[in-house]
Scaffold this active site. Structure first.
Site, PDB file in Angstrom:
ATOM      1  N   LYS A   1       3.741 -35.650 -42.498  1.00 26.07           N
ATOM      2  CA  LYS A   1       3.594 -34.786 -41.315  1.00 26.07           C
ATOM      3  C   LYS A   1       4.956 -34.747 -40.604  1.00 26.07           C
ATOM      4  CE  LYS A   1       2.991 -34.561 -36.650  1.00 26.07           C
ATOM      5  NZ  LYS A   1       3.805 -33.427 -36.516  1.00 26.07           N
TER       6      LYS A   1
ATOM      7  N   GLU B   1      10.050 -47.252 -36.901  1.00 22.86           N
ATOM      8  CA  GLU B   1      11.481 -47.129 -36.543  1.00 22.86           C
ATOM      9  C   GLU B   1      11.506 -46.415 -35.207  1.00 22.86           C
ATOM     10  OE1 GLU B   1      14.006 -48.293 -38.036  1.00 22.86           O
ATOM     11  OE2 GLU B   1      13.328 -48.675 -40.080  1.00 22.86           O
TER      12      GLU B   1
ATOM     13  N   CYS C   1      19.094 -42.048 -33.278  1.00 27.56           N
ATOM     14  CA  CYS C   1      18.464 -43.248 -32.693  1.00 27.56           C
ATOM     15  C   CYS C   1      19.428 -44.403 -32.630  1.00 27.56           C
ATOM     16  CB  CYS C   1      17.217 -43.625 -33.460  1.00 27.56           C
ATOM     17  SG  CYS C   1      17.598 -44.210 -35.069  1.00 27.56           S
TER      18      CYS C   1
ATOM     19  N   GLU D   1      16.617 -44.834 -23.127  1.00 25.26           N
ATOM     20  CA  GLU D   1      17.195 -43.990 -24.175  1.00 25.26           C
ATOM     21  C   GLU D   1      17.205 -42.540 -23.700  1.00 25.26           C
ATOM     22  OE1 GLU D   1      14.940 -43.304 -27.788  1.00 25.26           O
ATOM     23  OE2 GLU D   1      16.754 -43.665 -28.936  1.00 25.26           O
TER      24      GLU D   1
HETATM   25  N1  NDP Z   1      14.511 -45.571 -34.867  1.00 24.50           N
HETATM   26  C1  NDP Z   1      14.750 -44.438 -35.451  1.00 24.50           C
HETATM   27  O1  NDP Z   1      15.102 -44.411 -36.627  1.00 24.50           O
HETATM   28  C2  NDP Z   1      14.591 -43.152 -34.686  1.00 24.50           C
HETATM   29  C3  NDP Z   1      13.961 -43.100 -33.465  1.00 24.50           C
HETATM   30  N2  NDP Z   1      13.783 -41.905 -32.830  1.00 24.50           N
HETATM   31  C4  NDP Z   1      13.093 -41.866 -31.553  1.00 24.50           C
HETATM   32  O2  NDP Z   1      12.339 -40.673 -31.506  1.00 24.50           O
HETATM   33  C5  NDP Z   1      12.459 -40.003 -30.254  1.00 24.50           C
HETATM   34  C6  NDP Z   1      12.687 -38.528 -30.424  1.00 24.50           C
HETATM   35  O3  NDP Z   1      12.010 -38.029 -31.483  1.00 24.50           O
HETATM   36  P1  NDP Z   1      10.655 -37.219 -31.260  1.00 24.50           P
HETATM   37  O4  NDP Z   1      10.448 -36.447 -32.508  1.00 24.50           O
HETATM   38  O5  NDP Z   1      10.671 -36.492 -29.983  1.00 24.50           O
HETATM   39  O6  NDP Z   1       9.681 -38.449 -31.121  1.00 24.50           O
HETATM   40  P2  NDP Z   1       8.115 -38.448 -30.963  1.00 24.50           P
HETATM   41  O7  NDP Z   1       7.748 -39.874 -30.968  1.00 24.50           O
HETATM   42  O8  NDP Z   1       7.670 -37.603 -29.844  1.00 24.50           O
HETATM   43  O9  NDP Z   1       7.603 -37.719 -32.282  1.00 24.50           O
HETATM   44  C7  NDP Z   1       7.806 -38.242 -33.559  1.00 24.50           C
HETATM   45  C8  NDP Z   1       6.694 -37.785 -34.473  1.00 24.50           C
HETATM   46  O10 NDP Z   1       5.459 -38.294 -34.008  1.00 24.50           O
HETATM   47  C9  NDP Z   1       4.512 -37.245 -33.861  1.00 24.50           C
HETATM   48  N3  NDP Z   1       3.557 -37.579 -32.802  1.00 24.50           N
HETATM   49  C10 NDP Z   1       3.624 -37.256 -31.492  1.00 24.50           C
HETATM   50  N4  NDP Z   1       2.533 -37.731 -30.844  1.00 24.50           N
HETATM   51  C11 NDP Z   1       1.770 -38.362 -31.774  1.00 24.50           C
HETATM   52  C12 NDP Z   1       0.513 -39.056 -31.725  1.00 24.50           C
HETATM   53  N5  NDP Z   1      -0.153 -39.207 -30.590  1.00 24.50           N
HETATM   54  N6  NDP Z   1       0.025 -39.585 -32.860  1.00 24.50           N
HETATM   55  C13 NDP Z   1       0.706 -39.472 -34.024  1.00 24.50           C
HETATM   56  N7  NDP Z   1       1.880 -38.806 -34.131  1.00 24.50           N
HETATM   57  C14 NDP Z   1       2.418 -38.271 -33.024  1.00 24.50           C
HETATM   58  C15 NDP Z   1       5.381 -36.040 -33.558  1.00 24.50           C
HETATM   59  O11 NDP Z   1       4.668 -34.841 -33.791  1.00 24.50           O
HETATM   60  P3  NDP Z   1       5.027 -33.501 -32.966  1.00 24.50           P
HETATM   61  O12 NDP Z   1       6.430 -33.177 -33.310  1.00 24.50           O
HETATM   62  O13 NDP Z   1       4.039 -32.547 -33.478  1.00 24.50           O
HETATM   63  O14 NDP Z   1       4.857 -33.847 -31.514  1.00 24.50           O
HETATM   64  C16 NDP Z   1       6.533 -36.269 -34.522  1.00 24.50           C
HETATM   65  O15 NDP Z   1       6.166 -35.884 -35.822  1.00 24.50           O
HETATM   66  C17 NDP Z   1      13.635 -40.612 -29.591  1.00 24.50           C
HETATM   67  O16 NDP Z   1      13.230 -40.939 -28.288  1.00 24.50           O
HETATM   68  C18 NDP Z   1      13.988 -41.838 -30.403  1.00 24.50           C
HETATM   69  O17 NDP Z   1      13.681 -42.945 -29.653  1.00 24.50           O
HETATM   70  C19 NDP Z   1      14.170 -40.757 -33.399  1.00 24.50           C
HETATM   71  C20 NDP Z   1      14.816 -40.762 -34.601  1.00 24.50           C
HETATM   72  C21 NDP Z   1      15.119 -41.956 -35.303  1.00 24.50           C
HETATM   73  C1  LIG Z   2      25.960 -41.488 -39.983  1.00 23.87           C
HETATM   74  C2  LIG Z   2      24.596 -42.043 -39.813  1.00 23.87           C
HETATM   75  C3  LIG Z   2      23.498 -41.145 -40.203  1.00 23.87           C
HETATM   76  C4  LIG Z   2      22.168 -41.722 -39.977  1.00 23.87           C
HETATM   77  C5  LIG Z   2      21.117 -40.851 -40.386  1.00 23.87           C
HETATM   78  C6  LIG Z   2      19.728 -41.279 -40.255  1.00 23.87           C
HETATM   79  C7  LIG Z   2      19.309 -42.013 -39.059  1.00 23.87           C
HETATM   80  C8  LIG Z   2      18.908 -41.408 -38.003  1.00 23.87           C
HETATM   81  C9  LIG Z   2      18.294 -42.027 -36.873  1.00 23.87           C
HETATM   82  O1  LIG Z   2      17.755 -43.113 -37.103  1.00 23.87           O
HETATM   83  O2  LIG Z   2      18.295 -41.401 -35.821  1.00 23.87           O
END
Ligand code: NDP
Ligand SMILES: CCCCCC/C=C/C(=O)O
Length: 496
Positions: free
Chosen positions: A189, A264, A298, A397
């Site tokens: 998803k 993550e 992230c 963040e």
């Molecule tokens: N640690 C890491 O590797 C990373 C961490 N992040 C974190 O993610 C955040 C930004 O990404 P963002 O996409 O906005 O994050 P979200 O947590 O809002 O969304 C991530 C995914 O979860 C889905 N989702 C949302 N609500 C639910 C629910 N209640 N139950 C199950 N799934 C759900 C979203 O769907 P939909 O899009 O349909 O809302 C999307 O596919 C940042 O704040 C960052 O902290 C981001 C990238 C990497």
């Molecule tokens: C140069 C680093 C690329 C990292 C790509 C994937 C990680 C993304 C994230 O966790 O936000």
């Protein structure tokens, strides 16, 4: 600007059991280009029944055992073929990612594509030769004969991934490749904002010859699709990347059916520049750490800690090198800095800048929303100095291009400031002192440490967070264990 070439758009449907189809109630939602603010295309919005269909298809494909019990060489050759097809479709994949995410095309093409092709090849190798169990020495029986005791690694069953918008291909493939290598079946998803490469990848998996039902994609909202996957008893594992709040909800939701979970989550990663660093390269790394992927990263190095005697010099250098960023349409091959994912993300950056200034921070550069050719959710590369580590802008963040800079005096103070955070995803330091480099690396509370660099990322190296940044590890051999379960077999071989 160079000519913009529109990629071949994927089918905007669900991919379930090897068949492309509309959602059960025919509903769709649109995906937008954040640089032009225009709709790219519509994609299906799955219902709970669609989710159930995907889970049943994946469950049936797992039970069929055509994939789960396939020989290692055959499974590995399909994973290698996926890597070949990623490379063959690299231009389309890169263009789709660039226009959906607002990511510079040159980075999508050179970094994201290369990384995922390597990832499938890495796990093809693991599938071929690194999934063995072990024989163990145990207590001999009464006749002194050693029983035959060994372990087997077996797949879990249906795995579901819920992924974010910022690196759609990378952050889905880091889950898909090890899960498939281990013999699981899969449901993806993607984020609602960036579904395009997930759909294109499903076409690639189909062409590579995965049996029907082994890989499924369901687009739709987190509240409906994500939640239904988390609650479904036939899903054995959820692999999630996204915000800490949604991650906590997934952990709670998974408890009922005792699913395995990899999370993550967010970060507020500290980056320390000591006065013995090579300042020219240190500042380049600091810029990359925060402005790569317009800060929607992230592991962004969003808290820069600088030793007091070089503090003003580093600030001047940061402003100077930030001028080298090429802000533009991500599809332009020269662009190095694109728009935020949407209007909310742009406003979020602006709010945090206002908050920081009200809290006494000094705005060094940037700080405002902007447009390119009158369009787009851009936010200026922003640097805030004199930020207290206790302030909200240093603790929360932002997920955007806003760097906060804080001075320190001693190594001990730098470590204390760096670790004073709920997060622990990544951290880094710049120093020419070898002993200090490793001493500080060991003291930092983070899952990934960079010394004299930032952001190095490799399919062989495990990645994941300490503290509120997550649970479990992705990539490397380490990730395989989270997609397998260990069975111990104990056979009495004494004479009867
Ligand atoms: N640690 C890491 O590797 C990373 C961490 N992040 C974190 O993610 C955040 C930004 O990404 P963002 O996409 O906005 O994050 P979200 O947590 O809002 O969304 C991530 C995914 O979860 C889905 N989702 C949302 N609500 C639910 C629910 N209640 N139950 C199950 N799934 C759900 C979203 O769907 P939909 O899009 O349909 O809302 C999307 O596919 C940042 O704040 C960052 O902290 C981001 C990238 C990497
Ligand atoms: C140069 C680093 C690329 C990292 C790509 C994937 C990680 C993304 C994230 O966790 O936000």
């Amino acid at each position: 600007m160079a000519t913009l070439i529109t990629p071949n758009l994927p089918k905007g449907q669900l991919f379930i059991d090897g068949v492309w189809r509309d959602s059960g109630d025919g509903r769709t939602s649109a995906t937008f280009n954040p640089a032009t603010e225009t709709e790219i295309m519509k994609v299906a919005k799955a219902t709970e029944q669609d989710v159930n269909d995907a889970v049943e298809a994946a469950h049936k494909a797992f039970e069929d055992s055509q994939w789960s019990k396939m020989g290692p060489h055959e499974r590995a050759s399909i994973l290698s073929k996926i890597a070949d097809l990623i490379e063959a479709n690299a231009d389309d994949l890169a263009r789709l990612e660039a226009m959906d995410v607002g990511k510079p095309l040159q980075f999508a093409r050179s970094f994201d594509i290369t990384f995922i092709a390597n990832l499938f090849r890495f796990y093809a190798g693991v599938a071929r030769g690194r999934m063995d169990g072990a024989t163990r020495l145990v207590t001999p029986g009464a006749d002194g004969e050693m029983p035959l005791a060994y372990t087997r690694k077996e797949p879990l069953g249906v795995v579901a991934a819920i992924t974010p918008f910022n690196f759609p291909m990378i952050l889905s493939c880091t889950k898909i490749a090890p899960a498939l290598a281990a013999g699981n079946t899969f449901i993806h998803k993607p984020a609602s904002a960036t579904p395009l490469t997930a759909l294109k990848m499903a076409e690639i998996f189909e062409e590579a010859g995965l049996p029907n039902g082994v890989f499924n994609v369901i687009t739709g909202s987190g509240g409906t699709v994500g939640n239904a996957l988390v609650e479904h008893p036939k899903v054995k594992k959820i692999a999630f990347t996204g915000s800490t709040d949604v991650g906590k909800g997934i952990l709670r939701g998974s408890a009922e059916s005792l699913k395995k979970v990899t999370l993550e989550l967010g970060g507020k990663s500290p980056h320390i520049i000591f006065n013995d660093a090579n300042l020219e390269t240190a500042v380049q790394h600091a810029m990359f750490a925060i402005f790569f992927n317009k800060g929607e990263f992230c592991m962004a190095g969003s808290r820069l800690l600088v030793q007091k005697d070089i503090y003003e010099d580093v600030l001047d250098r940061l402003v100077e090198v930030s001028k080298a960023l090429v802000i533009g349409n991500p599809m332009d091959p020269d662009t190095t800095y694109g728009p935020q994912i949407d209007l909310d993300a742009q406003k979020n950056c602006e709010n945090y800048v206002d908050l920081a200034i009200a809290d006494g921070a000094r705005l060094i550069t940037g700080g405002k929303p902007m447009k390119v050719d009158g369009k787009g959710f851009y936010f200026e590369p922003t640097i805030l100095a004199d930020v207290k580590n206790t302030s909200r802008v240093a603790q929360e963040e932002i997920f955007g291009p806003v760097l906060v800079v804080t001075p320190f005096e001693t190594e001990e103070e730098a470590i204390a400031l760096a670790n004073d955070s709920q997060y622990g995803l990544a951290a880094g330091l710049q120093t020419e002192n070898l002993g200090r480099a490793h001493r500080v690396a060991h003291a930092l509370e983070a899952g990934m440490i960079w010394i004299n660099t930032w952001g190095q990322f490799d399919s062989a190296l495990p990645f994941g967070g300490y503290k509120a940044s997550g649970i479990g590890r992705e990539q490397g051999i380490e990730a395989m264990d989270s997609y397998m379960q260990t069975k111990s077999v104990f056979a009495d071989i004494s004479k009867r």
